[in-house]
Design an enzyme around this catalytic site. Sequence first.
Site, PDB file in Angstrom:
ATOM      1  N   THR A  15      78.497  36.490  40.429  1.00 34.89           N
ATOM      2  CA  THR A  15      78.520  37.897  40.029  1.00 34.89           C
ATOM      3  C   THR A  15      79.612  38.225  39.017  1.00 34.89           C
ATOM      4  OG1 THR A  15      77.637  38.541  42.165  1.00 34.89           O
ATOM      5  CG2 THR A  15      78.799  40.243  40.956  1.00 34.89           C
ATOM      6  N   SER A  61      74.581  30.267  45.611  1.00 40.73           N
ATOM      7  CA  SER A  61      73.644  29.821  46.642  1.00 40.73           C
ATOM      8  C   SER A  61      72.934  28.536  46.214  1.00 40.73           C
ATOM      9  CB  SER A  61      72.604  30.907  46.925  1.00 40.73           C
ATOM     10  OG  SER A  61      73.279  32.057  47.375  1.00 40.73           O
ATOM     11  N   ASP A  92      79.284  33.768  47.494  1.00 41.18           N
ATOM     12  CA  ASP A  92      78.464  33.397  48.659  1.00 41.18           C
ATOM     13  C   ASP A  92      78.841  32.039  49.267  1.00 41.18           C
ATOM     14  OD1 ASP A  92      77.157  35.772  48.419  1.00 41.18           O
ATOM     15  OD2 ASP A  92      75.313  34.953  47.553  1.00 41.18           O
ATOM     16  N   CYS A 279      82.914  31.477  67.152  1.00 37.20           N
ATOM     17  CA  CYS A 279      83.899  32.540  66.904  1.00 37.20           C
ATOM     18  C   CYS A 279      84.653  32.236  65.622  1.00 37.20           C
ATOM     19  CB  CYS A 279      84.922  32.610  68.037  1.00 37.20           C
ATOM     20  SG  CYS A 279      84.215  33.097  69.605  1.00 37.20           S
TER      21      CYS A 279
HETATM   22  N1  ASP Z   1      75.034  35.613  44.719  1.00 37.28           N
HETATM   23  C1  ASP Z   1      76.331  35.610  44.094  1.00 37.28           C
HETATM   24  C2  ASP Z   1      76.869  34.199  44.159  1.00 37.28           C
HETATM   25  O1  ASP Z   1      77.389  33.794  45.146  1.00 37.28           O
HETATM   26  C3  ASP Z   1      77.222  36.573  44.769  1.00 37.28           C
HETATM   27  C4  ASP Z   1      78.618  36.599  44.227  1.00 37.28           C
HETATM   28  O2  ASP Z   1      78.932  36.077  43.184  1.00 37.28           O
HETATM   29  O3  ASP Z   1      79.466  37.206  44.875  1.00 37.28           O
HETATM   30  O4  ASP Z   1      76.758  33.492  43.190  1.00 37.28           O
END
Ligand code: ASP
Length: 343
Positions: A15, A61, A92, A279
Amino acid sequence: MEEQISLLIIYTGGTIGMIKDPQTGSLRPFNFDGVYDQIPELKRFHYQLEFYCFEPLIDSSDMQPAHWVELAEIIEKNYETFDGFVVLHGSDTMAYTASALSFMLENLNKPVVFTGSQLPLGVLRTDGRENFITAIELAAASEDNTPLIPEVCIYFENQLMRANRTMKYNAENFNAFVSPNYPVLADVGVYLKYNRHHILKPNFKKLRVHKNMDNRVAILKLFPGISKEVVESILGIPGLQAVILETFGSGNAPTESWFLEILEKYTEKGLYIINVSQCAAGTVEQGKYDTSLKLMEIGIISGRDMTTEAALTKIMYLLGENLSPGKFRAIMNLSLRGEITVH
Ligand code: ASP
């Protein structure tokens, strides 16, 4: 005259590097050639900043061990040239990549600071600007020509954390990461406050990069009602070398005989089973309750207070080293990069 500090900024995707396309209104990665237009504040640093962009950029991801190797190789190739590294990465799976890098980079004596953001840099209210600028400052921090944080860490929303102690725990707050079992390495407010005695000390040895990450692992999360078929089908996967058993509380699991018999059968066949708690905070204490005593007797390895992310990447790293079972078990109990609390 003091030498100018030089940092390599590695942009992997996520992001943070996005802007709104003026035509379509959707988010797309921006070209890092224009980074100084996006964040003009960068010009005010008196550091030499160089940029390396992954091609293609990766939503985290989609990160795979092969990308971790790519990242480790970029750092290895540039290790002597730069004083520190900032890795821009999607949030992520950042805790996985950063944990993996902590094991892959043995004898690391320079900062590798991961950061990212919840809102893209191209959005007015972005958290990316502050995260990015402070990550640079942290990676550049040194005293007597020695970096202050010679380890792999994550900087996010005012806190610098040891990478292999972190997990992403919030999908929308700016403070997306926590380090539940280890104090933060630095608190960032008006001042950068380093918690020096919690930061690893440099050992001044030559960097060794381990690239053989073995992914023949699985994670089995326990739940009330888990069936024999589910347990058997995971543990029985052909070729599997290790399983993280995500247990309840302080490392507890059902005491039903069918369950314990399956664990025993596969442990005897040579499968490593590692007990990590569901946890976030606290530690596995095998033997504290009857429900974990049996696990200890069978030979299940205690993951103590490791995060799943740290345990998984440590296992991948150790499997890749082709160790004897005795050595593998012994090292799982040791702190290699500060990932586990040993008394
Ligand atoms: N989907 C994005 C990623 O992990 C979310 C982020 O950058 O925070 O690449």
